[in-house]
Design an enzyme around this catalytic site. Structure first.
Site, PDB file in Angstrom:
ATOM      1  N   CYS A   1      54.937  35.799 118.922  1.00 51.05           N
ATOM      2  CA  CYS A   1      54.548  34.379 118.860  1.00 51.05           C
ATOM      3  C   CYS A   1      55.373  33.466 119.756  1.00 51.05           C
ATOM      4  O   CYS A   1      54.861  32.916 120.735  1.00 51.05           O
ATOM      5  CB  CYS A   1      54.659  33.889 117.433  1.00 51.05           C
ATOM      6  SG  CYS A   1      53.475  34.680 116.350  1.00 51.05           S
TER       7      CYS A   1
HETATM    8  N1  LIG Z   1      52.703  38.978 114.071  1.00 50.21           N
HETATM    9  C1  LIG Z   1      52.857  37.751 113.649  1.00 50.21           C
HETATM   10  O1  LIG Z   1      53.823  37.468 112.966  1.00 50.21           O
HETATM   11  C2  LIG Z   1      51.849  36.660 113.965  1.00 50.21           C
HETATM   12  C3  LIG Z   1      51.980  35.436 113.285  1.00 50.21           C
HETATM   13  C4  LIG Z   1      51.062  34.441 113.523  1.00 50.21           C
HETATM   14  C5  LIG Z   1      50.042  34.628 114.443  1.00 50.21           C
HETATM   15  N2  LIG Z   1      49.914  35.812 115.103  1.00 50.21           N
HETATM   16  C6  LIG Z   1      48.791  35.937 116.024  1.00 50.21           C
HETATM   17  O2  LIG Z   1      47.816  36.793 115.449  1.00 50.21           O
HETATM   18  C7  LIG Z   1      47.176  37.552 116.457  1.00 50.21           C
HETATM   19  C8  LIG Z   1      47.321  39.032 116.158  1.00 50.21           C
HETATM   20  O3  LIG Z   1      48.699  39.365 116.162  1.00 50.21           O
HETATM   21  P1  LIG Z   1      49.278  40.645 115.484  1.00 50.21           P
HETATM   22  O4  LIG Z   1      50.732  40.437 115.381  1.00 50.21           O
HETATM   23  O5  LIG Z   1      48.514  40.993 114.252  1.00 50.21           O
HETATM   24  O6  LIG Z   1      48.949  41.740 116.619  1.00 50.21           O
HETATM   25  P2  LIG Z   1      48.957  43.313 116.509  1.00 50.21           P
HETATM   26  O7  LIG Z   1      49.117  43.845 117.879  1.00 50.21           O
HETATM   27  O8  LIG Z   1      49.865  43.755 115.411  1.00 50.21           O
HETATM   28  O9  LIG Z   1      47.482  43.645 116.009  1.00 50.21           O
HETATM   29  C9  LIG Z   1      46.348  43.450 116.767  1.00 50.21           C
HETATM   30  C10 LIG Z   1      45.355  44.551 116.392  1.00 50.21           C
HETATM   31  O10 LIG Z   1      44.148  44.286 117.086  1.00 50.21           O
HETATM   32  C11 LIG Z   1      43.632  45.511 117.550  1.00 50.21           C
HETATM   33  N3  LIG Z   1      42.708  45.231 118.627  1.00 50.21           N
HETATM   34  C12 LIG Z   1      42.956  44.988 119.935  1.00 50.21           C
HETATM   35  N4  LIG Z   1      41.825  44.721 120.589  1.00 50.21           N
HETATM   36  C13 LIG Z   1      40.829  44.781 119.671  1.00 50.21           C
HETATM   37  C14 LIG Z   1      39.445  44.582 119.743  1.00 50.21           C
HETATM   38  N5  LIG Z   1      38.828  44.252 120.887  1.00 50.21           N
HETATM   39  N6  LIG Z   1      38.727  44.734 118.611  1.00 50.21           N
HETATM   40  C15 LIG Z   1      39.318  45.066 117.443  1.00 50.21           C
HETATM   41  N7  LIG Z   1      40.640  45.258 117.327  1.00 50.21           N
HETATM   42  C16 LIG Z   1      41.375  45.107 118.424  1.00 50.21           C
HETATM   43  C17 LIG Z   1      44.853  46.323 117.926  1.00 50.21           C
HETATM   44  O11 LIG Z   1      44.570  47.707 117.946  1.00 50.21           O
HETATM   45  C18 LIG Z   1      45.816  45.940 116.797  1.00 50.21           C
HETATM   46  O12 LIG Z   1      45.691  46.802 115.699  1.00 50.21           O
HETATM   47  C19 LIG Z   1      47.808  37.112 117.764  1.00 50.21           C
HETATM   48  O13 LIG Z   1      47.035  36.096 118.328  1.00 50.21           O
HETATM   49  C20 LIG Z   1      49.140  36.550 117.338  1.00 50.21           C
HETATM   50  O14 LIG Z   1      49.624  35.588 118.250  1.00 50.21           O
HETATM   51  C21 LIG Z   1      50.816  36.835 114.870  1.00 50.21           C
END
Ligand SMILES: NC(=O)c1ccc[n+]([C@@H]2O[C@H](COP(=O)([O-])OP(=O)(O)OC[C@H]3O[C@@H](n4cnc5c(N)ncnc54)[C@H](O)[C@@H]3O)[C@@H](O)[C@H]2O)c1
Length: 440
Positions: free
Chosen positions: A274
């Site tokens: 983030c």
């Molecule tokens: N990790 C955090 O603490 C956090 C907090 C707030 C917001 N976010 C936001 O949330 C979003 C996701 O982050 P995250 O940490 O869960 O990421 P992550 O990488 O842990 O998970 C993303 C998942 O999406 C999957 N993926 C990728 N392309 C895909 C597609 N086309 N269709 C279906 N699945 C697909 C990946 O295989 C993975 O499992 C981002 O935008 C991030 O900025 C994350």
């Protein structure tokens, strides 16, 4: 009964299926929460391994217990799939796919765009789509809405579209998906109402806002706020260090002020999905309006310079012991970007290890969460975590603490090491601030 009233009733009665696209740090906790409050849940991810593990009842995230997945699987209400033809099945689709930066530090929207295109292929009447991926203000209106309306379906009448930013703090035991208030913005009043009702079933407090842009901007503000304040204390740390003042003691004293001050702590550089990334989504978008986001750029510059500062401090401390970096044996403690987490994304550790290697240091690492070095898109090394014993620790010219995992044996390290360079005040704060401990 109107379509929206029927949908609301089905949400209340839990006769409703929630699809979660992207089963990572954000998506998986949502799967569990919606499942545990009685919804049917379909998890969708391109990663076949994750899908298989979830269907087998196994967690791939350290702080998420496999038992919760097993229980939900046993209820018959949860399944994971990689089959995007099934996107028409759920009543709601919650999108949690990655939003990284490209090599040129611009928004990499391929995952959101690809998902929006896939949803558009099967979008049907009654479906609610909620984007949770962090992104620039305008994404929902400009990237999702036109794709969905191209199917001759009308937003707010035929289908519903919202943005609701995730506020996950992985590994923090004080907050969970259900207790963190959730901001929701809809494209229309109906979209907001339906999304608010759905999220209210899973989280204690929903905070409705007037548009998807406000919801998108809220998340960016939260992350910019952290990035800027962390940069501020990082800059002050470097200034105070020259003046012989301990920034950690200053922060402890300042935070006794009961109003108008919130403590932020310096560190070896930003990490995680983030804070180092999201602010630049706004920077990119603001350029379209002729606006330069100078605070964001400056914070990025200062925070981005911290790994080099850490190396500089380590080099100085070795120099005081008549040792050059080249050829020195350095043990890096911690690969994750934050304590007690198993997440190495954007971790400054990885950059610091590479910089040390480039300078000719002989680098090993120790991290209880990574028995072997996690290879990623940018970093890959054939290294194994070093077991921390009196003998192994004493064998290094310097021990460099990057991540202050609770599991590290701080006393043993301080007593056995020739030199400790500490970027987190982890030793002094535990009462192990011997003369061999240098703050960085
Ligand atoms: N990790 C955090 O603490 C956090 C907090 C707030 C917001 N976010 C936001 O949330 C979003 C996701 O982050 P995250 O940490 O869960 O990421 P992550 O990488 O842990 O998970 C993303 C998942 O999406 C999957 N993926 C990728 N392309 C895909 C597609 N086309 N269709 C279906 N699945 C697909 C990946 O295989 C993975 O499992 C981002 O935008 C991030 O900025 C994350």
């Amino acid at each position: 009964m109107s379509q929206i009233e029927t949908l609301k009733q089905r949400i209340e009665q839990r006769d409703y299926t929630v699809g979660i696209i992207g089963l990572g740090y954000v998506g998986l906790p949502l799967v569990l929460r919606f499942g545990e409050v009685g919804f049917r849940v379909l998890g969708i991810d391109v990663d076949l391994n994750k899908v298989k593990q979830l269907n087998d009842g196994t967690s791939y995230i350290q702080h998420i217990d496999s038992e919760r997945i097993k229980t939900l699987r046993a209820s018959g209400r949860f399944e994971a799939t990689s089959d995007f033809d099934r996107l028409a099945e759920p009543d709601a689709l919650i999108v949690c796919v990655p939003t990284p930066l490209t090599a040129h530090r611009e928004p990499d929207m391929q995952y959101v765009e690809g998902t929006a295109t896939a949803i558009a292929r099967t979008l049907r009447r009654g479906q609610l789509v909620s984007l949770e991926s962090t992104t620039y203000p305008g994404t929902t209106d400009e990237m999702l809405l036109p794709r969905f309306e191209a199917r001759s379906l009308k937003v707010g009448e035929d289908f519903y579209l919202a943005f609701s930013p995730e506020r996950e703090d992985p590994g923090n035991p004080n907050f969970s998906t259900s207790t963190i208030p959730k901001v929701v913005g809809g494209v229309t009043e109906g979209c907001r109402e339906l999304a608010t009702l759905l999220y209210s079933a899973a989280v204690k407090q929903v905070v409705p806002v007037t548009s998807t842009r406000v919801a998108e901007a809220t998340k960016i503000l939260e992350n910019v706020y952290r990035a800027v304040n962390i940069a501020l204390v990082n800059e002050l740390k470097m200034a105070f260090e020259r003046m012989g003042i301990d920034v950690w003691e200053v922060i402890e004293a300042a935070k006794t002020k009961p109003f108008g001050f919130q403590p932020f702590y310096p560190g070896p550089g930003l990490g995680g999905h983030c804070i180092p990334i999201d602010p630049f989504y706004l920077t990119w978008k603001a350029r379209e309006f002729g606006i330069a986001t100078r605070f964001i750029e400056l914070a990025g510059e200062i925070n981005g310079g911290m790994p080099a500062y850490v190396i500089h401090r380590l080099g100085e401390a070795l120099n005081d012991r008549t040792k050059p970096l080249r050829g020195s044996k350095v043990l890096v403690l911690g690969l994750s970007y934050k304590k007690d987490a198993d997440d190495p994304r954007e971790s400054p550790s990885l950059e610091i290890i590479e910089m040390l290697m480039e300078k000719g240091a002989l680098v090993d690492y120790s991290d209880p969460y990574f028995p072997t070095f996690p290879s990623g898109r940018r970093h890959s090394h054939d290294l194994k975590s070093v077991a921390l014993t009196k003998e192994t620790i004493a064998g290094y010219d310097a021990v460099l603490l990057i991540t202050d995992h609770s599991a590290f044996p701080y006393e043993l390290i301080q007593k056995s090491a020739r030199l400790v360079v500490d970027t987190r005040n982890a030793f002094r704060s535990r009462g192990f601030g011997g003369t061999n401990v240098v703050q960085a």
